[in-house]
Each structure stands twice: as C-alpha cells, then as structure tokens.
Write a protein that holds these residues in place. Structure first.
Motif, PDB file in Angstrom:
ATOM      1  N   PHE A 287     -13.367  -9.537 -11.336  1.00 16.17           N
ATOM      2  CA  PHE A 287     -12.143  -9.088 -10.373  1.00 16.17           C
ATOM      3  C   PHE A 287     -11.111 -10.432 -10.146  1.00 16.17           C
ATOM      4  N   SER A 288     -11.745 -11.625 -10.101  1.00 19.76           N
ATOM      5  CA  SER A 288     -10.722 -12.801 -10.162  1.00 19.76           C
ATOM      6  C   SER A 288      -9.895 -12.905 -11.113  1.00 19.76           C
ATOM      7  N   LEU A 289     -10.158 -12.435 -12.443  1.00 18.73           N
ATOM      8  CA  LEU A 289      -9.330 -12.283 -13.481  1.00 18.73           C
ATOM      9  C   LEU A 289      -7.973 -12.238 -13.057  1.00 18.73           C
ATOM     10  N   MET A 290      -7.951 -11.016 -12.239  1.00 14.16           N
ATOM     11  CA  MET A 290      -6.366 -10.706 -11.743  1.00 14.16           C
ATOM     12  C   MET A 290      -5.607 -11.614 -11.075  1.00 14.16           C
ATOM     13  N   GLU A 291      -6.278 -12.756 -10.708  1.00 12.72           N
ATOM     14  CA  GLU A 291      -5.440 -13.877 -10.122  1.00 12.72           C
ATOM     15  C   GLU A 291      -5.245 -15.190 -10.822  1.00 12.72           C
ATOM     16  N   ASP A 292      -5.979 -15.150 -11.815  1.00  9.51           N
ATOM     17  CA  ASP A 292      -5.883 -16.391 -12.941  1.00  9.51           C
ATOM     18  C   ASP A 292      -4.245 -16.632 -13.337  1.00  9.51           C
ATOM     19  N   SER A 293      -4.016 -17.791 -13.159  1.00 16.17           N
ATOM     20  CA  SER A 293      -2.569 -18.288 -13.645  1.00 16.17           C
ATOM     21  C   SER A 293      -2.327 -17.704 -14.980  1.00 16.17           C
ATOM     22  N   GLY A 294      -2.972 -17.788 -16.045  1.00 15.74           N
ATOM     23  CA  GLY A 294      -2.514 -17.406 -17.371  1.00 15.74           C
ATOM     24  C   GLY A 294      -2.319 -15.756 -17.250  1.00 15.74           C
ATOM     25  N   PHE A 295      -3.264 -15.010 -16.662  1.00 12.91           N
ATOM     26  CA  PHE A 295      -3.087 -13.611 -16.590  1.00 12.91           C
ATOM     27  C   PHE A 295      -1.735 -13.246 -15.695  1.00 12.91           C
ATOM     28  N   ARG A 296      -1.480 -14.122 -14.691  1.00 11.65           N
ATOM     29  CA  ARG A 296      -0.281 -13.735 -13.994  1.00 11.65           C
ATOM     30  C   ARG A 296       0.875 -13.927 -14.687  1.00 11.65           C
ATOM     31  N   LYS A 297       1.059 -14.828 -15.612  1.00  5.68           N
ATOM     32  CA  LYS A 297       2.214 -15.340 -16.266  1.00  5.68           C
ATOM     33  C   LYS A 297       2.522 -13.810 -17.373  1.00  5.68           C
ATOM     34  N   ILE A 298       1.529 -13.236 -17.536  1.00  9.43           N
ATOM     35  CA  ILE A 298       1.590 -11.917 -18.544  1.00  9.43           C
ATOM     36  C   ILE A 298       1.879 -10.843 -17.790  1.00  9.43           C
ATOM     37  N   ILE A 299       1.224 -10.562 -16.447  1.00 10.23           N
ATOM     38  CA  ILE A 299       1.393  -9.312 -15.679  1.00 10.23           C
ATOM     39  C   ILE A 299       2.368  -9.535 -14.638  1.00 10.23           C
ATOM     40  N   ASP A 300       2.972 -10.566 -14.306  1.00 11.19           N
ATOM     41  CA  ASP A 300       4.057 -10.436 -13.210  1.00 11.19           C
ATOM     42  C   ASP A 300       5.257  -9.964 -13.828  1.00 11.19           C
ATOM     43  N   PRO A 301       5.977 -10.467 -14.936  1.00 13.52           N
ATOM     44  CA  PRO A 301       7.031  -9.963 -15.690  1.00 13.52           C
ATOM     45  C   PRO A 301       7.179  -8.535 -15.866  1.00 13.52           C
ATOM     46  N   ILE A 302       5.941  -7.956 -16.284  1.00  9.38           N
ATOM     47  CA  ILE A 302       5.546  -6.364 -16.418  1.00  9.38           C
ATOM     48  C   ILE A 302       5.774  -5.729 -15.148  1.00  9.38           C
ATOM     49  N   GLN A 303       5.058  -6.231 -14.237  1.00 11.65           N
ATOM     50  CA  GLN A 303       4.909  -5.741 -13.038  1.00 11.65           C
ATOM     51  C   GLN A 303       6.296  -5.696 -12.140  1.00 11.65           C
ATOM     52  N   ASN A 304       7.299  -6.553 -12.290  1.00  8.81           N
ATOM     53  CA  ASN A 304       8.400  -6.691 -11.685  1.00  8.81           C
ATOM     54  C   ASN A 304       9.243  -5.721 -12.388  1.00  8.81           C
ATOM     55  N   ALA A 305       9.368  -5.590 -13.710  1.00  4.90           N
ATOM     56  CA  ALA A 305      10.255  -4.728 -14.555  1.00  4.90           C
ATOM     57  C   ALA A 305       9.752  -3.187 -14.066  1.00  4.90           C
ATOM     58  N   MET A 306       8.444  -3.031 -13.670  1.00  4.78           N
ATOM     59  CA  MET A 306       8.106  -1.384 -13.242  1.00  4.78           C
ATOM     60  C   MET A 306       8.629  -1.205 -11.855  1.00  4.78           C
ATOM     61  N   GLY A 307       8.893  -2.126 -10.925  1.00  8.87           N
ATOM     62  CA  GLY A 307       9.182  -1.883  -9.764  1.00  8.87           C
ATOM     63  C   GLY A 307       8.274  -2.192  -8.590  1.00  8.87           C
ATOM     64  N   LYS A 308       8.634  -1.901  -7.502  1.00  5.50           N
ATOM     65  CA  LYS A 308       7.805  -2.327  -6.317  1.00  5.50           C
ATOM     66  C   LYS A 308       6.516  -1.350  -6.184  1.00  5.50           C
ATOM     67  N   ASN A 309       6.656  -0.402  -6.826  1.00  4.05           N
ATOM     68  CA  ASN A 309       5.592   0.680  -6.676  1.00  4.05           C
ATOM     69  C   ASN A 309       4.352   0.262  -7.383  1.00  4.05           C
ATOM     70  N   VAL A 310       4.404  -0.710  -8.436  1.00  3.22           N
ATOM     71  CA  VAL A 310       3.375  -1.193  -9.119  1.00  3.22           C
ATOM     72  C   VAL A 310       2.855  -2.607  -8.633  1.00  3.22           C
ATOM     73  N   THR A 311       1.574  -2.800  -8.157  1.00  4.67           N
ATOM     74  CA  THR A 311       1.002  -3.843  -7.755  1.00  4.67           C
ATOM     75  C   THR A 311      -0.459  -4.093  -8.489  1.00  4.67           C
ATOM     76  N   ILE A 312      -0.596  -4.952  -9.108  1.00  4.57           N
ATOM     77  CA  ILE A 312      -1.628  -5.238  -9.719  1.00  4.57           C
ATOM     78  C   ILE A 312      -2.175  -6.778  -9.170  1.00  4.57           C
TER      79      ILE A 312
END
Length: 213
Positions: free
Chosen positions: A110-135
């Motif tokens: 589960f700690s993969l979700m907090e890894d810096s490399g993964f956040r660089k991928i997931i944060d832009p996608i999450q922000n584009a989808m709006g506040k209703n999506v949180t990973i």
C-alpha cells in the motif's frame, strides 16, 4: 535554394564570405569561427558569453516577445518547444481499479501510493479529474476492505443451506509455505471450489502446528 538563416544568434557575429569565417562582435571577444553554421554560433555564445545566453532565455519567457524587425525568427522559435499535453481516455473508476490491481493481483505494498515517483504520475491525473477523486494508501486500503467484505457476503449467500466439504491444502515454494482452506459443493452441474483463506506458515506442515494455526 539555400537554407533560411533564422538563428537569431547570428546578430552577434559578422560573416566574411571570402575567408568563410564568422567573427564574434561581443565586446572584448573577437573570436573567429569557421563557417556560418547557426548551431556553432549558438554554442559559442552559450559557452563564452553565458550571461548573454541567459538573457536570451529570459526573453523567451516573455509572452509579448515579438519577432525580429528583419523578419527573422526569434530564439523562441528556434530553441523553445512547448510540451504537448497528452490526452488519455481514463475514468475515475478505471484509475481506482488499476490501483487496486497493483496491491492485490500484482502484490505491491500500500505504501506504493505514497512513493514520490508514483505521485508524479498520479497527481496530475487526479487533479485533472477533480476533487472527487483521491488516491492514497489509506483509501485504497479501505477499498480493498470493502471489496473483501462484499465478496464474503456473496460467498455466505452462495454457501447458505448447501452440503459442504472442507478441503485443506498446503504448498511450499522455495522458502515460503502456505496453507489453503477451501470449501467444495455440488451445484448440480459439477463440483464448485471456493477458497476461504490462505495463511503463511512459518514451521513444518505438521498436524499439531496446523491445528494451532
């Protein structure tokens, strides 16, 4: 037809066609460069006159920068390329399912979700989808628990009122041993096998140890 001499760094040089040399006009320099190739001229400015080169880069960041008066392209058109924004057909549901698959089917922590490399991928996608999506690791863990509870309830309904047979299997692969507890029943068409639990073993597969487990 010759190439269009569009590199704006040429304004810092004078070219003598007879000697085939370009002379740097920056005060105190005067270095001669063979030929009139724009790339060579630009490298000279970058290495020998870094302040002048940095100033040119700063000018590129000005959105009101106009083309040169002589009609030549500015350094902006020669050096700076705006990155293309990729458009991917990805729904919030697909994104969540992919993250769930990482920690279940693929066995990632589960700690993969907090890894810096993964956040660089997931944060832009999450922000584009709006506040209703949180990973993050917390809500992915909650999703796994919710799905597991739903599966347990479905299994309980499926097995209710049936004649069952418990089946216990053990297996060893390299330095890992596991114990599987399964249930079998007949649905009229064949034998159905469902897994109730899988536990890691730390000792030999003796009846005493398994009973304690």
């Amino acid at each position: 037809m010759g190439r269009n001499q569009e590199n704006p760094m040429r304004k810092h040089f004078s070219f003598n066609a007879a000697s085939n040399k370009s002379t740097c006009q920056v005060e105190g320099c005067g270095i001669e460069i063979i030929g009139n190739h724009g790339g060579n001229l630009q490298r000279h400015i970058q290495r020998r006159h870094p302040e002048l080169f940095e100033k040119s880069l700063q000018d590129l960041q000005n959105p009101n920068k106009r083309p040169a008066a002589d009609g030549q392209n500015t350094l902006d058109s020669v050096m700076v390329k705006k990155p293309r924004q990729a458009q991917v057909a990805l729904t919030p549901e697909t994104l969540k399912e992919a993250c769930l698959e990482l920690v279940t089917v693929n066995g990632r922590p589960f700690s993969l979700m907090e890894d810096s490399g993964f956040r660089k991928i997931i944060d832009p996608i999450q922000n584009a989808m709006g506040k209703n999506v949180t990973i993050n690791s917390s809500n992915i863990r909650d999703m796994v628990s919710e799905i597991a509870q739903d599966e347990r309830e479905k299994l309980e309904t499926e097995l209710s009122g049936r004649l069952l047979m418990l089946k216990i299997d053990s297996a060893t692969c390299r330095d890992r041993s596991v114990l599987g507890i399964n249930v079998q029943y007949s649905d009229g068409k064949g034998v159905v096998l469902r897994t109730l639990a899988v536990r890691d073993l730390t000792e030999r597969h003796t009846s005493e140890y398994q009973r304690l487990r």
